[in-house]
Design an enzyme around this catalytic site. Sequence first.
Site, PDB file in Angstrom:
ATOM      1  N   HIS A   1       0.801  -1.226   0.000  1.00 13.66           N
ATOM      2  CA  HIS A   1       0.000   0.000   0.000  1.00 13.66           C
ATOM      3  C   HIS A   1       0.832   1.274   0.000  1.00 13.66           C
ATOM      4  CE1 HIS A   1       1.031  -0.222   4.242  1.00 13.66           C
ATOM      5  NE2 HIS A   1       0.778   1.062   4.306  1.00 13.66           N
TER       6      HIS A   1
HETATM    7  C1  UD1 Z   1      -1.938   4.944   6.330  1.00 14.02           C
HETATM    8  C2  UD1 Z   1      -0.614   5.346   6.961  1.00 14.02           C
HETATM    9  C3  UD1 Z   1       0.407   4.236   6.753  1.00 14.02           C
HETATM   10  C4  UD1 Z   1      -0.124   2.921   7.251  1.00 14.02           C
HETATM   11  C5  UD1 Z   1      -1.442   2.644   6.542  1.00 14.02           C
HETATM   12  C6  UD1 Z   1      -2.065   1.338   6.936  1.00 14.02           C
HETATM   13  C7  UD1 Z   1      -0.124   7.752   6.922  1.00 14.02           C
HETATM   14  C8  UD1 Z   1       0.739   8.783   6.345  1.00 14.02           C
HETATM   15  N1  UD1 Z   1      -0.059   6.551   6.344  1.00 14.02           N
HETATM   16  O1  UD1 Z   1      -1.735   4.885   4.936  1.00 14.02           O
HETATM   17  O2  UD1 Z   1       1.573   4.555   7.496  1.00 14.02           O
HETATM   18  O3  UD1 Z   1       0.814   1.902   6.983  1.00 14.02           O
HETATM   19  O4  UD1 Z   1      -2.347   3.703   6.848  1.00 14.02           O
HETATM   20  O5  UD1 Z   1      -3.210   1.096   6.202  1.00 14.02           O
HETATM   21  O6  UD1 Z   1      -0.829   8.019   7.878  1.00 14.02           O
HETATM   22  N2  UD1 Z   1      -9.149   4.563   2.222  1.00 14.02           N
HETATM   23  C9  UD1 Z   1     -10.352   3.918   2.159  1.00 14.02           C
HETATM   24  N3  UD1 Z   1     -10.925   3.530   3.324  1.00 14.02           N
HETATM   25  C10 UD1 Z   1     -10.340   3.733   4.525  1.00 14.02           C
HETATM   26  C11 UD1 Z   1      -9.109   4.403   4.563  1.00 14.02           C
HETATM   27  C12 UD1 Z   1      -8.521   4.798   3.415  1.00 14.02           C
HETATM   28  O7  UD1 Z   1     -10.914   3.707   1.097  1.00 14.02           O
HETATM   29  O8  UD1 Z   1     -10.917   3.325   5.549  1.00 14.02           O
HETATM   30  C13 UD1 Z   1      -8.491   4.972   0.963  1.00 14.02           C
HETATM   31  C14 UD1 Z   1      -8.784   6.383   0.570  1.00 14.02           C
HETATM   32  O9  UD1 Z   1      -8.876   6.416  -0.810  1.00 14.02           O
HETATM   33  C15 UD1 Z   1      -7.525   7.125   0.991  1.00 14.02           C
HETATM   34  C16 UD1 Z   1      -6.450   6.062   0.794  1.00 14.02           C
HETATM   35  O10 UD1 Z   1      -7.088   4.838   1.118  1.00 14.02           O
HETATM   36  O11 UD1 Z   1      -7.316   8.261   0.243  1.00 14.02           O
HETATM   37  C17 UD1 Z   1      -5.262   6.255   1.671  1.00 14.02           C
HETATM   38  O12 UD1 Z   1      -5.640   6.353   3.051  1.00 14.02           O
HETATM   39  P1  UD1 Z   1      -4.757   7.211   4.070  1.00 14.02           P
HETATM   40  O13 UD1 Z   1      -5.310   7.148   5.432  1.00 14.02           O
HETATM   41  O14 UD1 Z   1      -4.501   8.544   3.506  1.00 14.02           O
HETATM   42  O15 UD1 Z   1      -3.346   6.479   4.078  1.00 14.02           O
HETATM   43  P2  UD1 Z   1      -2.980   4.932   3.927  1.00 14.02           P
HETATM   44  O16 UD1 Z   1      -2.439   4.708   2.574  1.00 14.02           O
HETATM   45  O17 UD1 Z   1      -4.070   4.037   4.415  1.00 14.02           O
END
Ligand code: UD1
Length: 362
Positions: free
Chosen positions: A206
């Site tokens: 991811h």
């Molecule tokens: C975050 C953490 C990362 C961790 C990861 C575990 C930061 C900078 N990164 O990354 O260190 O390893 O979580 O998963 O905080 N999304 C969904 N549903 C959700 C959450 C996210 O669809 O419940 C999608 C959204 O499109 C979002 C993308 O995932 O834009 C990324 O989510 P985000 O929380 O920004 O960071 P992660 O890549 O999950």
Amino acid sequence: MAVKIALIAGARPNFMKIAPLMHALTGDSAWDPILIHTGQHYDHNMSGQFFSDLEIAPPRYHLEVGSGSHAQQTAEIMKRLEPVLLESQPAAILVVGDVNSTVAGALVAAKLGIFVVHVEAGLRSFDRTMPEEINRVVTDSISDLLLITEESGRANLLREGIPAERIHAVGNLMIDSLKKNLTRAMESDVTKRLELPERYGLVTLHRPANVDDAGQLGEILGALEEIGKELPLIWPMHPRTRGRIESNGAVLPAGLRLTDPLGYLDFLCLQAKSAVVLTDSGGIQEETTVLRVPCLTLRDNTERPITIEHGSNRLAGTRKQSILAAWEDALRNPRTAMQPPLWDGQAAQRCKEVLARVLIRS
Ligand code: UD1
């Protein structure tokens, strides 16, 4: 009077670190733990499922920030957290790991003059292109108490000028959760539900550096295609990765089986039974070390060197050829993993003792 301590959780890897602490502090008359969920992760299978699997009571406050750019997400958490801290007036705030919720929580509290505790302090990849590295450096620099999972953390913090008396080795809270739940997890029927053979490999991916760029993702998919010819691979896909694959039209090799993100118990069971794990996660490097499952980390660095020195982890890089070379090496030279010091399931207890010494001065 019970000491109020606010615990911040927001993203999937936070919940297994917060759970043992909530269990240790709840019901102890010396403490009033206030759980605050930022809502950084909000899908049921990225958040709610973990609360039920880990038997965590619902948060006292839910900030419901959702997704956004790093600046938007971090700012939104800060805006919504400040009034909650002003209202609840905790003696300390405790943040875990390295996600945006971690740095946002630490910043708000530090500016309100609230004592900041960082759990999993001092880890460094020395790669400032990783958003998590920025979060780690900033959080540590404004924390009052830094609780470390491995000794590399102490060395890094001392080098950055953090006074030695603020640093304490407590072990690994994520491993507390693993040890507590492994027996229950092994009762999961997940391998049957996913119709997996006896021998399979597990993939998770991811990190922005791996999945946001089509060329880079192609390198990894190329390696997975080759490995998949020898070993069936199951991939519970993070929503971010699914989004990138859909938007850039990447073609997934046959031999790769996809599933939605899994709950904690199902995923732990899947890890424990897998022949090899290929991942770019931080926490999975630690869990595979304790489970003694070979781990190929699809990165050029790790902030968790103990998983290589003591554990079953090896850095495989992110190019097709480097990943295949690491895979061959893992087959030829399997490693015996040792449990790192203090990763014994008692980290929450140690955290509580340190917190009591510092916050409850009798
Ligand atoms: C975050 C953490 C990362 C961790 C990861 C575990 C930061 C900078 N990164 O990354 O260190 O390893 O979580 O998963 O905080 N999304 C969904 N549903 C959700 C959450 C996210 O669809 O419940 C999608 C959204 O499109 C979002 C993308 O995932 O834009 C990324 O989510 P985000 O929380 O920004 O960071 P992660 O890549 O999950």
